[in-house]
Design an enzyme around this catalytic site. Structure first.
Site, PDB file in Angstrom:
ATOM      1  N   TRP A 137       0.873  -1.182   0.000  1.00 17.32           N
ATOM      2  CA  TRP A 137       0.000   0.000   0.000  1.00 17.32           C
ATOM      3  C   TRP A 137       0.910   1.232   0.000  1.00 17.32           C
ATOM      4  O   TRP A 137       1.615   1.491   0.975  1.00 17.32           O
ATOM      5  CB  TRP A 137      -0.925   0.026   1.213  1.00 17.32           C
ATOM      6  CG  TRP A 137      -1.867   1.205   1.173  1.00 17.32           C
ATOM      7  CD1 TRP A 137      -1.558   2.528   1.315  1.00 17.32           C
ATOM      8  CD2 TRP A 137      -3.283   1.156   0.935  1.00 17.32           C
ATOM      9  NE1 TRP A 137      -2.679   3.315   1.190  1.00 17.32           N
ATOM     10  CE2 TRP A 137      -3.758   2.492   0.955  1.00 17.32           C
ATOM     11  CE3 TRP A 137      -4.181   0.123   0.724  1.00 17.32           C
ATOM     12  CZ2 TRP A 137      -5.100   2.817   0.773  1.00 17.32           C
ATOM     13  CZ3 TRP A 137      -5.513   0.448   0.540  1.00 17.32           C
ATOM     14  CH2 TRP A 137      -5.970   1.778   0.560  1.00 17.32           C
ATOM     15  N   GLU A 210       7.727  -1.305   1.585  1.00 23.24           N
ATOM     16  CA  GLU A 210       7.594  -1.004   3.010  1.00 23.24           C
ATOM     17  C   GLU A 210       8.425  -2.033   3.777  1.00 23.24           C
ATOM     18  O   GLU A 210       8.333  -3.228   3.488  1.00 23.24           O
ATOM     19  CB  GLU A 210       6.139  -1.136   3.457  1.00 23.24           C
ATOM     20  CG  GLU A 210       5.137  -0.278   2.721  1.00 23.24           C
ATOM     21  CD  GLU A 210       3.731  -0.802   2.928  1.00 23.24           C
ATOM     22  OE1 GLU A 210       3.090  -0.384   3.916  1.00 23.24           O
ATOM     23  OE2 GLU A 210       3.277  -1.641   2.123  1.00 23.24           O
ATOM     24  N   ASP A 243       9.424   3.032   1.671  1.00 21.24           N
ATOM     25  CA  ASP A 243       8.281   3.787   2.167  1.00 21.24           C
ATOM     26  C   ASP A 243       8.162   3.520   3.670  1.00 21.24           C
ATOM     27  O   ASP A 243       7.684   2.475   4.086  1.00 21.24           O
ATOM     28  CB  ASP A 243       7.028   3.329   1.414  1.00 21.24           C
ATOM     29  CG  ASP A 243       5.752   3.990   1.921  1.00 21.24           C
ATOM     30  OD1 ASP A 243       5.812   4.745   2.908  1.00 21.24           O
ATOM     31  OD2 ASP A 243       4.687   3.733   1.323  1.00 21.24           O
ATOM     32  N   GLN A 246       4.868   4.426   8.080  1.00 23.77           N
ATOM     33  CA  GLN A 246       4.436   3.940   9.388  1.00 23.77           C
ATOM     34  C   GLN A 246       5.586   3.483  10.269  1.00 23.77           C
ATOM     35  O   GLN A 246       5.475   3.489  11.492  1.00 23.77           O
ATOM     36  CB  GLN A 246       3.424   2.808   9.210  1.00 23.77           C
ATOM     37  CG  GLN A 246       2.162   3.257   8.490  1.00 23.77           C
ATOM     38  CD  GLN A 246       1.108   2.175   8.409  1.00 23.77           C
ATOM     39  OE1 GLN A 246       1.017   1.312   9.280  1.00 23.77           O
ATOM     40  NE2 GLN A 246       0.289   2.210   7.367  1.00 23.77           N
ATOM     41  N   LYS A 272       2.966  10.347   7.878  1.00 28.76           N
ATOM     42  CA  LYS A 272       2.301   9.906   9.103  1.00 28.76           C
ATOM     43  C   LYS A 272       3.064  10.285  10.372  1.00 28.76           C
ATOM     44  O   LYS A 272       2.791  11.296  10.997  1.00 28.76           O
ATOM     45  CB  LYS A 272       2.046   8.396   9.058  1.00 28.76           C
ATOM     46  CG  LYS A 272       1.033   7.979   7.993  1.00 28.76           C
ATOM     47  CD  LYS A 272       0.737   6.496   8.081  1.00 28.76           C
ATOM     48  CE  LYS A 272      -0.240   6.032   7.026  1.00 28.76           C
ATOM     49  NZ  LYS A 272      -1.617   6.448   7.248  1.00 28.76           N
ATOM     50  N   ARG A 406      -3.779  -4.649  13.318  1.00 28.75           N
ATOM     51  CA  ARG A 406      -2.587  -3.805  13.278  1.00 28.75           C
ATOM     52  C   ARG A 406      -2.546  -3.014  14.589  1.00 28.75           C
ATOM     53  O   ARG A 406      -3.415  -2.177  14.837  1.00 28.75           O
ATOM     54  CB  ARG A 406      -2.628  -2.860  12.082  1.00 28.75           C
ATOM     55  CG  ARG A 406      -2.654  -3.584  10.748  1.00 28.75           C
ATOM     56  CD  ARG A 406      -2.484  -2.626   9.592  1.00 28.75           C
ATOM     57  NE  ARG A 406      -3.618  -1.716   9.456  1.00 28.75           N
ATOM     58  CZ  ARG A 406      -3.631  -0.668   8.632  1.00 28.75           C
ATOM     59  NH1 ARG A 406      -2.568  -0.392   7.905  1.00 28.75           N
ATOM     60  NH2 ARG A 406      -4.698   0.096   8.546  1.00 28.75           N
TER      61      ARG A 406
END
Length: 445
Positions: A137, A210, A243, A246, A272, A406
């Site tokens: 994502w 990610e 990426d 998070q 974020k 999560r």
């Protein structure tokens, strides 16, 4: 009657909001503070996902509140060609945290930062093919959406030309196995790039990844994987884009997740966590790549590029993280949380796996039986029970991802708050299993 049942509010929401995915929680959120949000009845709800995985310091942190107030009075927004001190200072601070990635572009969202990174990689390499994981994502805009494979691909027309995917490594459900049944990620990676090479037209520009695939089910790249992936990119003249929307700014127990592996990407994207709940993102790269992009006329004007207000917030976030030693705290509290969740795994057969790093963990809910298939229904029931008991957890409901919670609370969470969350999870599993047994009994009758 609960104030959350305000019929006028919900009617207005139905009549005037565009629904953008999933369903809304059955509560009207009025305020938030620390690790809790509060609904219309002033009921405290423990936030185990830091808002949208973003409120790194919790909600309404006093340093963020004072920074916003002070900076708004000075200057919040400027013409894109103007620079302010917070912007340059934040770029300098980021460069010190990630040696080798000396140049930064400050933007607003994760999708925007990935868009800029992919655009830069294409320009610098002169190629256009972008490879990503099959459960990735990276955002919902243009090139970022074309590199997103976990959801949202059907019904919107063709993706960007040159969009390729490889399987994401999954230690719980390995595709390639060693003799002991563990994941053979090297063979899987070799096989994946053999397929990439067979599909490529010779225009491989970058791989975007990610370090922990969040929406893909909290899948962590195994130790050694990142170095092998970068080598695959080097062999093909590709750039490696990481990426860390998070995982960045301490959440995994290191400032950036890639630092565990000692592998620096060619381009790093942040969002974020760097804004602690406010819209701030960054693209970081080497001086060499930035110079090459500039010489080729790199263009990425956006309305809020290099805005001073979010940059000032980013500086405040880094100050708090450093002063309160939150990177180290994420490691310590993450171990406490992992141990607590692992005890739940030993107690309940439906908890199939606990995985992740630091304060970014995943809990997969599975069905009984040999195959341990994902149990989406039980996972949704546990999530609903937890919310009723005052705990907000996000569960991945995307097809093929499994029922994976999560869990990523603010780095400021206390031991008592962490234990409260674990207790509510346990109670919610008990209630969910009881409801399942009741439904099975009714079906049998």
């Amino acid at each position: 009657m609960s104030k959350n049942l305000d019929s006028g509010f919900w009617a207005s929401a139905r009549n005037h909001l565009i629904r953008y995915g999933g369903t809304f929680e059955p509560a009207i959120i009025e305020r938030a503070a620390g690790c809790f949000v509060y609904d219309a009845d002033d009921r405290a709800i423990l936030d185990f996902t830091s808002g949208q995985m973003s409120a790194l310091l919790g909600h309404a942190h006093p340093r963020i509140v004072s920074t916003v107030s002070r900076q708004v009075e000075r200057v919040a927004h400027l013409f894109s060609g103007m620079l302010s001190r917070p912007v340059v200072e934040l770029a300098e601070r980021l460069a010190a945290l990630a040696p080798g990635l000396d140049r930064s572009l400050l933007l607003s969202t994760g999708a925007e930062s990935n868009e800029a990174a992919i655009r830069m990689a294409k320009l610098v390499t002169g190629k256009h093919e972008i490879v990503a994981f099959s459960k990735s994502w990276h955002g919902m805009t243009g090139a970022a959406a074309s590199a997103t494979y976990s959801a949202g691909r059907k019904g919107y027309g063709p993706a960007a030309v040159g969009s390729l995917a490889i399987p994401a490594p999954n230690s719980f459900r390995p595709r390639f196995k060693h003799a002991d049944g563990s994941l053979d990620w090297r063979t899987e990676l070799d096989d994946a790039f053999a397929l990439v090479d067979s599909q490529s037209t010779g225009n491989l520009a970058a791989f975007v990844a990610e370090p922990i695939l969040s929406s893909g089910g909290m899948l962590e790249l195994p130790p050694g994987y990142l170095a092998a992936l970068k080598q695959k990119c080097r062999e093909r003249g590709m750039l490696l884009i990481l990426d860390e929307a998070q995982t960045g700014i301490g959440r995994t127990g290191t400032m950036f997740a890639f630092q565990r592996d000692g592998v620096t990407p060619d381009i790093l994207t942040l969002s974020k966590t760097i804004g602690a709940g406010l819209p701030l993102a960054a693209v970081m790269t080497t001086a060499e790549i930035e110079e090459a992009a500039y010489e080729k006329g790199f263009l990425f004007y956006t309305t809020h590029v290099s805005d001073p207000l979010p940059a000032a917030v980013g500086l405040a976030v880094l100050d708090v993280v450093e002063e309160d030693k939150l990177v180290e705290r994420a490691g310590v509290m993450g171990a406490r949380l992992f141990d607590g969740l692992s005890r739940l795994k030993q107690r309940y057969e439906c908890v199939g796996d606990v995985r992740g790093r630091g304060l970014m963990l995943g809990v997969e809910i599975v069905k009984n039986g040999q195959h341990r298939d994902p149990d989406h229904e039980l996972g949704a029931r546990i999530a609903a029970e937890a919310f009723k008991r005052g705990l907000s957890m996000n569960i991945v409901k995307l097809p093929g991802m499994g029922g994976v919670f999560r869990i990523a609370p603010p780095l400021t969470i206390s031991e008592q708050e962490l234990d409260l969350g674990l207790r509510i999870i346990s109670e919610s599993i008990e209630s969910g299993l009881a409801a399942n047994a009741g439904l099975s009994g009714i079906a049998a009758e």
